[in-house]
Design a protein around this motif. Structure first.
Motif, mmCIF file in Angstrom:
data_model
loop_
_atom_site.group_PDB
_atom_site.id
_atom_site.type_symbol
_atom_site.label_atom_id
_atom_site.label_comp_id
_atom_site.label_asym_id
_atom_site.label_seq_id
_atom_site.Cartn_x
_atom_site.Cartn_y
_atom_site.Cartn_z
ATOM 1 N N THR A 83 -4.381 -2.246 7.383
ATOM 2 C CA THR A 83 -3.162 -1.997 8.168
ATOM 3 C C THR A 83 -1.940 -2.722 7.606
ATOM 4 N N ALA A 84 -0.777 -2.158 7.926
ATOM 5 C CA ALA A 84 0.505 -2.716 7.489
ATOM 6 C C ALA A 84 0.973 -3.754 8.508
ATOM 7 N N PHE A 85 1.969 -4.565 8.122
ATOM 8 C CA PHE A 85 2.417 -5.636 9.026
ATOM 9 C C PHE A 85 3.128 -5.099 10.257
ATOM 10 N N LYS A 88 -9.114 -4.784 7.674
ATOM 11 C CA LYS A 88 -8.388 -5.720 6.802
ATOM 12 C C LYS A 88 -6.918 -5.659 7.199
ATOM 13 N N PRO A 89 -6.486 -6.588 8.032
ATOM 14 C CA PRO A 89 -5.089 -6.540 8.491
ATOM 15 C C PRO A 89 -4.148 -7.021 7.400
ATOM 16 N N SER A 90 -2.862 -6.822 7.628
ATOM 17 C CA SER A 90 -1.854 -7.360 6.715
ATOM 18 C C SER A 90 -1.938 -8.881 6.742
ATOM 19 N N GLU A 91 -1.786 -9.484 5.590
ATOM 20 C CA GLU A 91 -1.787 -10.959 5.525
ATOM 21 C C GLU A 91 -0.570 -11.537 6.241
ATOM 22 N N LEU A 92 0.386 -10.646 6.595
ATOM 23 C CA LEU A 92 1.573 -11.099 7.323
ATOM 24 C C LEU A 92 1.333 -11.110 8.832
ATOM 25 N N GLU A 144 -5.814 -12.010 0.973
ATOM 26 C CA GLU A 144 -4.645 -11.493 0.259
ATOM 27 C C GLU A 144 -4.802 -10.000 0.054
ATOM 28 N N GLY A 145 -3.725 -9.254 0.327
ATOM 29 C CA GLY A 145 -3.760 -7.797 0.353
ATOM 30 C C GLY A 145 -4.397 -7.115 -0.826
ATOM 31 N N PRO A 146 -3.750 -7.151 -1.977
ATOM 32 C CA PRO A 146 -4.251 -6.332 -3.081
ATOM 33 C C PRO A 146 -5.721 -6.611 -3.412
ATOM 34 N N ALA A 204 -6.004 3.772 5.143
ATOM 35 C CA ALA A 204 -5.052 2.768 4.666
ATOM 36 C C ALA A 204 -3.631 3.114 5.080
ATOM 37 N N THR A 205 -2.981 2.147 5.720
ATOM 38 C CA THR A 205 -1.588 2.317 6.149
ATOM 39 C C THR A 205 -0.732 1.307 5.418
ATOM 40 N N GLY A 206 0.330 1.781 4.803
ATOM 41 C CA GLY A 206 1.220 0.868 4.093
ATOM 42 C C GLY A 206 2.119 1.627 3.143
ATOM 43 N N SER A 207 2.578 0.934 2.123
ATOM 44 C CA SER A 207 3.532 1.530 1.178
ATOM 45 C C SER A 207 2.857 2.590 0.300
ATOM 46 N N GLY A 261 4.445 5.526 3.193
ATOM 47 C CA GLY A 261 5.870 5.402 3.495
ATOM 48 C C GLY A 261 6.538 6.687 3.946
ATOM 49 N N GLY A 262 7.639 6.509 4.668
ATOM 50 C CA GLY A 262 8.427 7.652 5.124
ATOM 51 C C GLY A 262 9.864 7.522 4.649
ATOM 52 N N ASN A 263 10.589 8.609 4.721
ATOM 53 C CA ASN A 263 12.022 8.576 4.393
ATOM 54 C C ASN A 263 12.646 9.663 5.272
ATOM 55 N N ARG A 307 10.030 0.666 10.824
ATOM 56 C CA ARG A 307 8.966 1.603 11.214
ATOM 57 C C ARG A 307 8.814 2.607 10.092
ATOM 58 N N CYS A 308 7.603 3.103 9.913
ATOM 59 C CA CYS A 308 7.429 4.162 8.907
ATOM 60 C C CYS A 308 8.239 5.385 9.316
ATOM 61 N N THR A 309 8.493 5.537 10.624
ATOM 62 C CA THR A 309 9.209 6.713 11.128
ATOM 63 C C THR A 309 10.698 6.446 11.383
ATOM 64 N N THR A 360 13.934 2.051 1.959
ATOM 65 C CA THR A 360 14.237 0.611 2.039
ATOM 66 C C THR A 360 13.851 0.201 3.447
ATOM 67 N N PHE A 361 12.901 -0.739 3.558
ATOM 68 C CA PHE A 361 12.336 -1.061 4.875
ATOM 69 C C PHE A 361 13.259 -2.028 5.625
ATOM 70 N N ALA A 362 14.403 -1.494 6.053
ATOM 71 C CA ALA A 362 15.453 -2.292 6.697
ATOM 72 C C ALA A 362 16.360 -1.318 7.462
HETATM 73 P P1 NAD Z 1 2.038 -2.886 2.076
HETATM 74 O O1 NAD Z 1 1.720 -1.682 1.279
HETATM 75 O O2 NAD Z 1 2.653 -4.034 1.394
HETATM 76 O O3 NAD Z 1 0.684 -3.439 2.766
HETATM 77 C C1 NAD Z 1 -0.076 -2.661 3.632
HETATM 78 C C2 NAD Z 1 -1.512 -3.146 3.651
HETATM 79 O O4 NAD Z 1 -2.111 -2.882 2.376
HETATM 80 C C3 NAD Z 1 -1.663 -4.643 3.864
HETATM 81 O O5 NAD Z 1 -2.830 -4.889 4.608
HETATM 82 C C4 NAD Z 1 -1.826 -5.183 2.464
HETATM 83 O O6 NAD Z 1 -2.522 -6.395 2.430
HETATM 84 C C5 NAD Z 1 -2.628 -4.076 1.808
HETATM 85 N N1 NAD Z 1 -2.466 -3.916 0.364
HETATM 86 C C6 NAD Z 1 -1.365 -4.164 -0.376
HETATM 87 N N2 NAD Z 1 -1.589 -3.799 -1.653
HETATM 88 C C7 NAD Z 1 -2.835 -3.297 -1.703
HETATM 89 C C8 NAD Z 1 -3.633 -2.744 -2.745
HETATM 90 N N3 NAD Z 1 -3.180 -2.653 -4.007
HETATM 91 N N4 NAD Z 1 -4.873 -2.302 -2.450
HETATM 92 C C9 NAD Z 1 -5.344 -2.379 -1.185
HETATM 93 N N5 NAD Z 1 -4.641 -2.914 -0.163
HETATM 94 C C10 NAD Z 1 -3.397 -3.367 -0.422
HETATM 95 O O7 NAD Z 1 2.939 -2.398 3.311
HETATM 96 P P2 NAD Z 1 3.672 -3.261 4.426
HETATM 97 O O8 NAD Z 1 4.863 -3.922 3.832
HETATM 98 O O9 NAD Z 1 2.690 -4.097 5.175
HETATM 99 O O10 NAD Z 1 4.156 -2.105 5.432
HETATM 100 C C11 NAD Z 1 5.296 -1.331 5.226
HETATM 101 C C12 NAD Z 1 4.939 0.012 4.622
HETATM 102 O O11 NAD Z 1 3.938 0.665 5.395
HETATM 103 C C13 NAD Z 1 6.119 0.973 4.634
HETATM 104 O O12 NAD Z 1 6.123 1.704 3.444
HETATM 105 C C14 NAD Z 1 5.828 1.872 5.829
HETATM 106 O O13 NAD Z 1 6.456 3.127 5.783
HETATM 107 C C15 NAD Z 1 4.345 1.982 5.738
HETATM 108 N N6 NAD Z 1 3.756 2.370 7.022
HETATM 109 C C16 NAD Z 1 3.304 3.649 7.146
HETATM 110 C C17 NAD Z 1 2.790 4.075 8.367
HETATM 111 C C18 NAD Z 1 2.315 5.492 8.552
HETATM 112 O O14 NAD Z 1 1.626 5.734 9.532
HETATM 113 N N7 NAD Z 1 2.643 6.423 7.682
HETATM 114 C C19 NAD Z 1 2.719 3.188 9.448
HETATM 115 C C20 NAD Z 1 3.179 1.875 9.260
HETATM 116 C C21 NAD Z 1 3.694 1.482 8.043
#
Ligand code: NAD
Length: 505
Positions: free
Chosen positions: A157-159, A183-187, A218-220, A237-240, A263-265, A294-296, A394-396
């Motif tokens: 999950t993302a932070f 595996k939650p975000s380390e943040l 740690e994430g990666p 997996a939710t994140g960038s 990610g969204g835009n 927010r992703c949205t 840009t997440f801001a």
């Molecule tokens: P991030 O990609 O930095 O991290 C997300 C998660 O992935 C964290 O748990 C992190 O530890 C882990 N991670 C990072 N690199 C990894 C790798 N190489 N392999 C496996 N895991 C890894 O994202 P963030 O900064 O926590 O969150 C913001 C991003 O998430 C934005 O791009 C946002 O749009 C996206 N997001 C998308 C949704 C959705 O439902 N589409 C929802 C929330 C956030």
């Protein structure tokens, strides 16, 4: 602010304090959790070392062997208990979310409400994991399909949604008969520790505590380990997009299943016949809510040229009234960004605006004199269609306003980005609305009318197309991704007819 942590009984690194979620850690590595609100250290969480990771996965896969045999409505009973426990702790958990990731309290509590809602949904779903029956082409034969659990589902999950997104996955996966390794975000590991403790407490004594488990690190590194682990048939997996690419690669390498929420835009289209009162309220929440994290989040407003002046004027006036500050205080509408790197991304995007031919018309500054250096102004930019910044997330809280001459141009620009998560239109015209929603309209996973792009309900399937990853989570029939489909054919006759009329005798 440490009181928000101690209120949940998860203070410190000592194994006792974490109860059963603690992952003993021979390496002694800890993750320090620092609140973006004021820089205070909220707590420390033990990072999983190799031995801890192995134990979590083996406990989870062992629990699956029995959990898959429990009737689905009985699995729903455990999820019902979790929903009750989350209800009881909603305020405390909401405060923890706010302290850990900087959302305002109402959004922090809203996040826990979302987890409760999806748990309620999953309880009902536990009696509705339907398969189809088909008519066989062969006499005295019956065909049907049924759904079985997959095994361990890894949830990264993302932070920015430290509880709700996990719940979308975990509550559904659990009633489907899967076990969940989070595996939650380390943040934001403290929210994860607190929520996972609630789940394990609800399961206490049933022998199914390991249906819900947690690995923090740690994430990666840890995320990649999970993605490459053949014992985990499905990784959500939710994140960038950057993270999604590397997870997708690792999972594809072993031919596993991936659910990607990246990610969204997102753009909103404002037509000349729109109700500007709704537009301003909708864009304010969509672009400034959660400090644009927010992703949205609405990142682009594609506004008809006849109303763009008034739109910017009214929205700028609303932006100036946004109270920025400690998100735990009543009346605050916008808290901090998550970390210094996010502030740097904000600063660098704002600096690029004039170089790319745009103009900052509201905000644009990093605020001084705040409880931490992570507070920025919500920002409006007059933009031009070709600006490279418009292609990026840009997440801001930066909103790019692009004037458009008609709906066709607006839809073209809406779709002309790599991501495809959410979109919306403000209009009172049925023709414009239906054109936007048609197959030639928005190419996003979510398309809203007369509201912004964020704030989805749990009842629908949530997710997006293109670089957003194509995954669907939460409601509707998203549950099918957490199960394997089995097609069954039964011959209850005395002969052995072959399909397609093949004769083999
Ligand atoms: P991030 O990609 O930095 O991290 C997300 C998660 O992935 C964290 O748990 C992190 O530890 C882990 N991670 C990072 N690199 C990894 C790798 N190489 N392999 C496996 N895991 C890894 O994202 P963030 O900064 O926590 O969150 C913001 C991003 O998430 C934005 O791009 C946002 O749009 C996206 N997001 C998308 C949704 C959705 O439902 N589409 C929802 C929330 C956030």
């Amino acid at each position: 602010m440490r009181d928000v942590v101690s209120a949940l009984g998860i203070n410190g690194v000592s194994p006792g304090a974490f109860g059963r979620t603690v992952i003993p850690n021979s390496s002694g590595r800890v993750i320090r959790v620092v609140s973006p609100v004021n820089g205070e250290e909220l707590g420390q969480v033990a990072a999983a070392d190799d031995a801890a990771y192995e134990r979590v996965i083996s406990d989870a896969t062992e629990a699956f062997r029995e959990w898959r045999k429990v009737p689905a409505p009985e699995r729903g009973d455990l999820v019902r208990k979790i929903a009750g426990a989350l209800r009881d702790s909603k305020q405390k958990l909401g405060r923890l979310v706010s302290a850990e990731v900087g959302k305002i309290l109402s959004e922090g509590e809203g996040e826990i409400q979302e987890a409760i809602d999806i748990a309620d949904f999953a309880v009902g779903l536990s009696r509705q994991l339907y398969g189809k029956t088909m008519h066989s082409e062969r006499r005295s034969h019956r065909m049907y399909e049924q759904w079985h659990p997959l095994g361990a589902v890894g949830v990264i999950t993302a932070f920015n949604f430290p509880a709700a997104v996990w719940a979308w996955n975990a509550m559904i996966a659990a009633v489907c008969g899967d076990v969940v390794v989070w595996k939650p975000s380390e943040l934001a590991p403290l929210t994860a520790v607190a929520v996972n403790s609630i789940c394990r407490e609800a399961a206490k004594g049933s022998g199914f505590e390991a249906v819900f488990s947690l690995v923090v690190g740690e994430g990666p590194q840890l995320g990649q380990r999970l993605a490459a682990d053949v014992r985990i048939p499905c990784v959500s997996a939710t994140g960038s997009c950057r993270m999604g690419r590397s997870v997708a690669k690792a999972v594809a390498e072993r031919l596993g299943r991936c659910i990607l929420e990246l990610g969204g835009n997102n753009a909103t289209i404002v037509m000349p016949d729109a109700d500007l009162k709704l537009v301003v309220a909708g864009v304010l929440f969509g672009a400034v809510g959660t400090a644009g994290q927010r992703c949205t989040t609405i990142r682009r407003a594609l506004v008809h040229e006849s109303v763009v002046g008034e739109f910017i004027e009214r929205l700028s006036a609303a932006y100036k009234q946004v109270r920025i500050g400690n998100p735990l205080e009543k009346g605050t509408l916008m808290g901090p960004l998550i970390h210094a790197q996010a502030v740097e991304s904000f600063r660098s995007a704002v600096a690029r605006v004039p170089l790319e031919g745009g103009e900052v018309v509201c905000g644009g500054k990093v605020l001084s004199g705040m409880p931490s250096p992570l507070y920025v102004e919500p920002t409006i930019v007059k933009a031009k269609p070709g600006m490279p910044l418009l292609q990026e997330e840009t997440f801001a809280p930066i909103l790019y306003v692009v004037p458009v001459k008609d709906l066709a141009e607006a839809v073209e620009l809406n779709n002309n980005v790599p991501q495809g998560l959410s979109s919306s239109i403000f209009t009172r015209s049925m023709q414009s609305m239906e054109t936007f929603l048609s197959a030639a309209g928005s190419d996003c996973g979510i398309a809203n009318v007369n509201m912004g792009t964020s704030g989805a309900e749990i009842g629908g399937a949530f997710g997006g197309e293109k670089e957003t990853g194509g995954g669907r989570e939460s409601g509707s029939d998203s549950w099918k991704q957490y199960m394997r489909r089995q097609t069954c054919c039964i011959n209850y006759g005395d002969d052995l007819p072959l399909a397609q009329g093949v004769v083999f005798s």
